[in-house]
Scaffold this active site. Structure first.
Site, mmCIF file in Angstrom:
data_model
loop_
_atom_site.group_PDB
_atom_site.id
_atom_site.type_symbol
_atom_site.label_atom_id
_atom_site.label_comp_id
_atom_site.label_asym_id
_atom_site.label_seq_id
_atom_site.Cartn_x
_atom_site.Cartn_y
_atom_site.Cartn_z
ATOM 1 N N ARG A 24 7.261 56.251 79.702
ATOM 2 C CA ARG A 24 7.351 57.322 80.702
ATOM 3 C C ARG A 24 6.588 56.974 81.975
ATOM 4 O O ARG A 24 6.583 57.739 82.933
ATOM 5 C CB ARG A 24 6.787 58.624 80.131
ATOM 6 C CG ARG A 24 7.825 59.552 79.513
ATOM 7 C CD ARG A 24 8.427 58.997 78.263
ATOM 8 N NE ARG A 24 9.526 59.840 77.780
ATOM 9 C CZ ARG A 24 10.139 59.613 76.638
ATOM 10 N NH1 ARG A 24 9.792 58.598 75.865
ATOM 11 N NH2 ARG A 24 11.141 60.382 76.251
ATOM 12 N N LYS B 110 -1.372 43.528 74.956
ATOM 13 C CA LYS B 110 -2.718 43.887 75.407
ATOM 14 C C LYS B 110 -3.745 42.795 75.131
ATOM 15 O O LYS B 110 -4.647 42.563 75.940
ATOM 16 C CB LYS B 110 -3.148 45.216 74.787
ATOM 17 C CG LYS B 110 -2.401 46.414 75.368
ATOM 18 C CD LYS B 110 -3.012 47.720 74.914
ATOM 19 C CE LYS B 110 -2.319 48.906 75.582
ATOM 20 N NZ LYS B 110 -2.952 50.185 75.225
ATOM 21 N N ASP C 58 -7.947 53.807 79.060
ATOM 22 C CA ASP C 58 -7.703 54.765 77.984
ATOM 23 C C ASP C 58 -8.899 55.678 77.720
ATOM 24 O O ASP C 58 -8.740 56.890 77.567
ATOM 25 C CB ASP C 58 -7.342 54.036 76.692
ATOM 26 C CG ASP C 58 -5.908 53.530 76.680
ATOM 27 O OD1 ASP C 58 -5.087 54.081 77.440
ATOM 28 O OD2 ASP C 58 -5.617 52.590 75.925
ATOM 29 N N GLY D 209 -8.298 51.457 66.024
ATOM 30 C CA GLY D 209 -7.515 50.527 66.829
ATOM 31 C C GLY D 209 -8.038 50.425 68.252
ATOM 32 O O GLY D 209 -9.162 50.843 68.556
ATOM 33 N N ASN E 75 -11.690 55.392 59.132
ATOM 34 C CA ASN E 75 -10.395 54.722 59.205
ATOM 35 C C ASN E 75 -9.900 54.451 57.797
ATOM 36 O O ASN E 75 -10.695 54.215 56.875
ATOM 37 C CB ASN E 75 -10.515 53.401 59.977
ATOM 38 C CG ASN E 75 -9.159 52.804 60.291
ATOM 39 O OD1 ASN E 75 -8.351 53.411 60.977
ATOM 40 N ND2 ASN E 75 -8.910 51.605 59.799
#
Length: 288
Positions: free
Chosen positions: A25, A75, A112, A138, A159
């Site tokens: 998007r 990344k 982020d 992550g 996790n």
């Protein structure tokens, strides 16, 4: 509003690299901002296959692009290719935004973590001090953990695979670990619960949280970085208990703003119009 200039020899170029990338998007959002700002620029999706990332980046830089966003699966490659890592990238161990500087160097940023915090604060919730239970280990989890730690928040990580949680804790000082099955025991003392896993994401099968919110403090703020659907099962459960919630769409918007400012030299419109634009597009995609 000033009419956006046509594409010509002076058009500023940026985009998003991924494989696949058609679902992104980001072009919709950035091109909306460009039109609103009256900037002569364009932002395009750039499908780049694994193994071609470095060649693509150098080609885009040579072609005059101002920079790119980087998404799955590139990344880690982006982290290796940069000439200068911003502190945000060093802390998070990841790069999602590349800026091609005028001196020919490639700068790497991670937006982020700060995008997450900006979204929470846009909901009128101060992010400073307190304790946060972070689900997942992550890249997004590490970026968010780093930004929370920088603001004096004590971070507890759970996790499903403990080894990944241990790796995250080893990369950032101040992380406390708790077993996945015991995560609910941390809720009474937490002011923030953050889901960075894919649990609750549309189209992702399997998986469940190992706790309910029965033990949550009434002051707990529940956040989910998933934005399809916007109201995940976790957020619905929190709302039913009268807890404040923050969905993931605002994080998508806020993390994109830093790159826009650096590439195009303008301040993006973070208001309700861009959120409504993205929400409508996501609804159309789900309906179709």
């Amino acid at each position: 509003m000033e009419q956006r200039p046509r594409i010509d020899g002076h058009t500023l170029l940026a985009g998003v690299i991924g494989w696949p990338v058609a679902h992104s998007r980001s072009p919709l959002m950035h091109n909306f901002w460009l039109e609103k700002s009256g900037v002569n620029g364009v932002y395009v999706p750039l499908p780049v296959a694994p193994g071609q990332f470095e060649a693509a980046v150098h080609g885009l830089r040579a072609a005059g692009f101002r920079g790119v966003n980087v998404t799955i699966p590139h990344k880690e490659a982006a982290y290796r290719i940069v000439d200068r890592l911003d502190r945000s990238a060093e802390r998070s161990g990841s790069v999602n935004t590349l800026v091609f500087a005028e001196n020919g160097t490639i700068e790497g940023y991670s937006t982020d973590g700060d995008g997450f915090v900006a979204n929470v604060e846009a909901h009128g919730i101060e992010v400073a001090g307190g304790r946060a239970l972070l689900l997942g280990a992550g890249g997004a989890a590490r970026a968010i953990a780093a930004s929370l730690l920088d603001r004096g928040v004590k971070v507890i990580v759970a996790n499903r695979t403990r080894a990944r949680a241990q790796a995250l804790a080893a990369s950032l000082d101040g992380i406390e670990l708790i077993d996945w099955e015991q995560a609910g025991q941390a809720l009474p003392s937490c002011t923030l619960l953050v889901n960075t896993t894919s649990i609750g994401m549309e189209g992702v099968a399997g998986g469940a949280f190992p706790f309910s919110l029965e033990l949550a403090s009434p002051d707990l703020v529940v956040c989910d970085i998933v934005y399809v659907p916007r109201q995940t099962a976790l957020l619905e459960q929190a709302a039913a208990r009268g807890l404040r919630t923050v969905d993931g769409l605002g994080m998508l918007i806020h993390q994109a703003g830093e790159g826009f400012r650096k590439w195009f030299g303008a301040v993006p419109d973070m208001g309700p119009k861009v959120e409504a634009l993205l929400d409508a597009d996501l609804r159309r995609a789900r309906a179709g």
